[in-house]
Design a protein around this motif. Structure first.
Motif, PDB file in Angstrom:
ATOM      1  N   ASN A  49       0.805  -1.217   0.000  1.00 50.12           N
ATOM      2  CA  ASN A  49       0.000   0.000   0.000  1.00 50.12           C
ATOM      3  C   ASN A  49       0.843   1.276   0.000  1.00 50.12           C
ATOM      4  O   ASN A  49       0.324   2.354   0.185  1.00 50.12           O
TER       5      ASN A  49
ATOM      6  N   GLU B  17      -2.060   4.165   0.009  1.00 52.22           N
ATOM      7  CA  GLU B  17      -3.471   3.944  -0.291  1.00 52.22           C
ATOM      8  C   GLU B  17      -4.233   3.855   1.020  1.00 52.22           C
ATOM      9  O   GLU B  17      -3.872   3.080   1.905  1.00 52.22           O
ATOM     10  N   ILE B  18      -5.266   4.674   1.139  1.00 56.43           N
ATOM     11  CA  ILE B  18      -6.110   4.683   2.324  1.00 56.43           C
ATOM     12  C   ILE B  18      -7.564   4.745   1.874  1.00 56.43           C
ATOM     13  O   ILE B  18      -7.855   4.829   0.673  1.00 56.43           O
ATOM     14  N   ASN B  19      -8.476   4.713   2.830  1.00 61.10           N
ATOM     15  CA  ASN B  19      -9.894   4.910   2.553  1.00 61.10           C
ATOM     16  C   ASN B  19     -10.318   6.251   3.121  1.00 61.10           C
ATOM     17  O   ASN B  19      -9.958   6.598   4.245  1.00 61.10           O
TER      18      ASN B  19
ATOM     19  N   ASP C 216     -14.124   5.385   0.351  1.00 60.79           N
ATOM     20  CA  ASP C 216     -13.626   5.427  -1.025  1.00 60.79           C
ATOM     21  C   ASP C 216     -12.103   5.281  -1.010  1.00 60.79           C
ATOM     22  O   ASP C 216     -11.423   5.946  -0.222  1.00 60.79           O
ATOM     23  N   ARG C 217     -11.570   4.427  -1.879  1.00 61.66           N
ATOM     24  CA  ARG C 217     -10.123   4.248  -1.954  1.00 61.66           C
ATOM     25  C   ARG C 217      -9.475   5.535  -2.470  1.00 61.66           C
ATOM     26  O   ARG C 217      -9.928   6.120  -3.444  1.00 61.66           O
ATOM     27  N   ALA C 218      -8.411   5.955  -1.792  1.00 58.10           N
ATOM     28  CA  ALA C 218      -7.715   7.190  -2.170  1.00 58.10           C
ATOM     29  C   ALA C 218      -6.215   6.962  -2.121  1.00 58.10           C
ATOM     30  O   ALA C 218      -5.708   6.243  -1.259  1.00 58.10           O
ATOM     31  N   GLN C 219      -5.507   7.588  -3.046  1.00 57.17           N
ATOM     32  CA  GLN C 219      -4.050   7.540  -3.099  1.00 57.17           C
ATOM     33  C   GLN C 219      -3.530   8.894  -2.650  1.00 57.17           C
ATOM     34  O   GLN C 219      -3.745   9.905  -3.311  1.00 57.17           O
TER      35      GLN C 219
ATOM     36  N   TYR D  81     -10.026  14.359  -6.102  1.00 58.07           N
ATOM     37  CA  TYR D  81     -11.041  13.845  -5.185  1.00 58.07           C
ATOM     38  C   TYR D  81     -12.322  14.686  -5.311  1.00 58.07           C
ATOM     39  O   TYR D  81     -13.426  14.146  -5.354  1.00 58.07           O
TER      40      TYR D  81
ATOM     41  N   ILE E  49      -6.972   3.076   7.328  1.00 58.20           N
ATOM     42  CA  ILE E  49      -5.826   2.361   6.768  1.00 58.20           C
ATOM     43  C   ILE E  49      -5.631   1.084   7.582  1.00 58.20           C
ATOM     44  O   ILE E  49      -5.764   1.097   8.810  1.00 58.20           O
TER      45      ILE E  49
ATOM     46  N   ARG F  33      -9.835   2.900  11.553  1.00 58.36           N
ATOM     47  CA  ARG F  33     -10.507   4.115  11.085  1.00 58.36           C
ATOM     48  C   ARG F  33     -10.304   5.228  12.099  1.00 58.36           C
ATOM     49  O   ARG F  33     -10.322   4.994  13.310  1.00 58.36           O
TER      50      ARG F  33
ATOM     51  N   ASP G 247      -4.958  11.959  -4.987  1.00 56.33           N
ATOM     52  CA  ASP G 247      -6.174  12.355  -4.272  1.00 56.33           C
ATOM     53  C   ASP G 247      -5.961  13.324  -3.117  1.00 56.33           C
ATOM     54  O   ASP G 247      -6.929  13.795  -2.534  1.00 56.33           O
TER      55      ASP G 247
END
Length: 125
Positions: A1, A12-14, A18-21, A36, A76, A80, A99
């Protein structure tokens, strides 16, 4: 990740499911980019508060339009955390190519953070 873009670390996290980079920049704060914003424009404009933010660096300073969102969930590794206030830029910035960004303000929400660049993994507890 964890992955690199031009030598810069991204994770990469949420973000609200929603998945976000996100660019991992320990000298910056939590911020979501115009990428985003474009994906979630209707929701952000409905729930956010419009304003401006001043950003600067070696190239100068400028004010950009942004929306402020309240109580945004960042996650991640199955953990949360609720972020009380997150700015979302509406205009493109060259430094935010994905993002958004997270920094120490995000990492310090966890008891332990391991950045394993040999295996390109971030683990949090």
């Amino acid at each position: 990740n964890i992955f690199l873009i031009d030598g810069q670390p991204y994770i990469e996290i949420n973000v609200d499911g929603d998945r976000a980079q996100m660019h991992l920049d320990t000298g910056a704060g939590i911020m979501l980019s115009s990428n985003y914003y474009k994906r979630h424009k209707q929701q952000i404009e409905k729930e956010g508060e419009i304003g401006t933010i001043g950003l600067g660096g070696f190239g100068g300073a400028r004010r950009l339009e942004k929306y402020g969102l309240s109580d945004v969930e960042f996650g991640i590794g199955g953990l949360r955390r609720m972020i009380p206030q997150v700015d979302v830029l509406t205009e493109d910035m060259l430094i935010l190519v994905r993002d958004g960004s997270v920094g120490m303000d995000f990492l310090e929400l966890f008891d332990r953070v391991v950045l394993d660049f040999a295996n390109m993994v971030i683990r949090v507890e």
